[in-house]
Design a protein around this motif. Sequence first.
Motif, short mmCIF file in Angstrom:
data_model
loop_
_atom_site.label_atom_id
_atom_site.label_comp_id
_atom_site.label_asym_id
_atom_site.label_seq_id
_atom_site.Cartn_x
_atom_site.Cartn_y
_atom_site.Cartn_z
N TRP A 184 0.87 -1.17 0.00
CA TRP A 184 0.00 0.00 0.00
C TRP A 184 0.91 1.21 0.00
CZ3 TRP A 184 -4.91 1.40 -0.67
CH2 TRP A 184 -5.29 2.67 -0.25
N LYS A 185 0.82 2.02 -1.03
CA LYS A 185 1.68 3.18 -1.15
C LYS A 185 0.98 4.38 -0.52
CE LYS A 185 4.44 1.48 -4.66
NZ LYS A 185 5.46 0.73 -4.04
N PRO A 186 1.44 4.84 0.64
CA PRO A 186 0.79 5.99 1.27
C PRO A 186 1.07 7.28 0.51
CG PRO A 186 2.71 5.34 2.53
CD PRO A 186 2.55 4.33 1.42
N SER A 187 0.07 8.13 0.47
CA SER A 187 0.21 9.42 -0.21
C SER A 187 -0.66 10.44 0.53
CB SER A 187 -0.26 9.29 -1.66
OG SER A 187 -0.36 10.55 -2.26
N PRO A 188 -0.23 11.68 0.60
CA PRO A 188 -1.06 12.70 1.23
C PRO A 188 -2.35 12.97 0.45
CG PRO A 188 1.14 13.58 0.72
CD PRO A 188 1.09 12.18 0.24
N MET A 189 -2.40 12.58 -0.84
CA MET A 189 -3.62 12.80 -1.64
C MET A 189 -4.71 11.80 -1.29
SD MET A 189 -4.02 15.35 -3.40
CE MET A 189 -5.54 15.06 -4.23
N HIS A 190 -4.39 10.70 -0.62
CA HIS A 190 -5.41 9.72 -0.27
C HIS A 190 -6.48 10.32 0.65
CE1 HIS A 190 -3.01 6.95 -2.36
NE2 HIS A 190 -2.61 6.15 -1.39
N TRP A 191 -6.07 11.17 1.56
CA TRP A 191 -7.01 11.71 2.54
C TRP A 191 -8.06 12.64 1.91
CZ3 TRP A 191 -7.52 8.94 6.52
CH2 TRP A 191 -6.43 8.24 7.04
N PRO A 192 -7.69 13.57 1.04
CA PRO A 192 -8.75 14.38 0.41
C PRO A 192 -9.69 13.53 -0.46
CG PRO A 192 -6.63 15.45 0.12
CD PRO A 192 -6.37 14.12 0.72
N VAL A 193 -9.17 12.52 -1.12
CA VAL A 193 -10.04 11.66 -1.93
C VAL A 193 -11.02 10.91 -1.03
CG1 VAL A 193 -10.08 9.64 -3.46
CG2 VAL A 193 -8.40 11.44 -3.82
N LEU A 209 -12.17 4.69 -6.79
CA LEU A 209 -11.58 3.37 -7.01
C LEU A 209 -10.50 3.44 -8.08
CD1 LEU A 209 -11.62 0.27 -6.56
CD2 LEU A 209 -13.33 0.17 -8.39
N VAL A 210 -10.79 4.13 -9.17
CA VAL A 210 -9.80 4.28 -10.25
C VAL A 210 -8.57 5.03 -9.74
CG1 VAL A 210 -9.38 5.38 -12.49
CG2 VAL A 210 -11.47 4.08 -12.12
N TYR A 211 -8.78 6.04 -8.90
CA TYR A 211 -7.64 6.77 -8.34
C TYR A 211 -6.76 5.85 -7.51
CZ TYR A 211 -4.94 9.37 -4.97
OH TYR A 211 -3.91 9.81 -4.19
N PHE A 212 -7.37 5.06 -6.61
CA PHE A 212 -6.58 4.19 -5.75
C PHE A 212 -5.89 3.08 -6.55
CE2 PHE A 212 -9.19 6.01 -2.31
CZ PHE A 212 -8.15 6.46 -1.51
N ILE A 213 -6.54 2.59 -7.59
CA ILE A 213 -5.90 1.60 -8.45
C ILE A 213 -4.68 2.22 -9.14
CG2 ILE A 213 -6.19 0.24 -10.55
CD1 ILE A 213 -9.08 -0.29 -9.61
N ALA A 214 -4.85 3.44 -9.65
CA ALA A 214 -3.74 4.11 -10.32
C ALA A 214 -2.62 4.44 -9.33
CB ALA A 214 -4.23 5.38 -11.00
N ALA A 215 -2.97 4.90 -8.16
CA ALA A 215 -1.95 5.30 -7.18
C ALA A 215 -1.14 4.11 -6.68
CB ALA A 215 -2.61 6.01 -6.00
N ASN A 216 -1.74 2.94 -6.66
CA ASN A 216 -1.05 1.78 -6.10
C ASN A 216 -0.50 0.81 -7.14
OD1 ASN A 216 -1.26 2.05 -3.13
ND2 ASN A 216 -3.41 2.26 -3.66
N ASN A 217 -0.87 0.97 -8.40
CA ASN A 217 -0.42 0.02 -9.41
C ASN A 217 0.41 0.63 -10.52
OD1 ASN A 217 -1.61 -2.55 -8.56
ND2 ASN A 217 -3.53 -1.47 -8.80
N VAL A 218 0.29 1.91 -10.75
CA VAL A 218 1.04 2.55 -11.84
C VAL A 218 2.19 3.33 -11.21
CG1 VAL A 218 0.85 4.06 -13.84
CG2 VAL A 218 -1.09 2.68 -13.15
N ASN A 219 3.26 2.59 -10.90
CA ASN A 219 4.37 3.18 -10.16
C ASN A 219 5.62 3.37 -11.00
OD1 ASN A 219 2.86 3.11 -7.76
ND2 ASN A 219 3.35 0.95 -7.52
N ARG A 220 5.81 2.55 -11.99
CA ARG A 220 7.02 2.62 -12.80
C ARG A 220 6.86 3.65 -13.90
NH1 ARG A 220 5.90 -2.70 -11.87
NH2 ARG A 220 7.37 -3.75 -10.52
N GLY A 221 7.96 4.15 -14.38
CA GLY A 221 7.93 5.17 -15.42
C GLY A 221 7.29 4.67 -16.71
#
Length: 135
Positions: free
Chosen positions: A57-66, A98-110
Amino acid sequence: MHFMNYVVPGLLGVCLCAATILFGAVELHYSVVVFGVALLLALIWAGKLFFAKTAMWKPSPMHWPVLGFVVYTFIHYFLSPYEYLTRMELFQVGLFALVYFIAANNVNRGRERTIVIAMLLLLATLEAMYGIWQG
């Protein structure tokens, strides 16, 4: 490169492009494709979480506003006098959270980010060309 590293960004790009192309997915019958692709993405993500040796689970400060906006929409749904309109808003906000969390946690590589950005840039270019052609 592993095959699944291309599937999630590709489906994510398809989901975002379909949400834009299909009249902004403002009505349920227009957004069925978007909900279907998002459900497929959620199933792939759940499979990755269950079958991986370590779940990440990749924590991000953007998770809280979402999450705050999802909670606000949920409260707004129960307090609104127009249930039908707010139900659609609740579905759409839930879908894109849901799409945001999928993107935030799965699209990590360049390379994965490049796939999604390339698809969105192609969509923007095609829409701009269509707008110029109409003008």
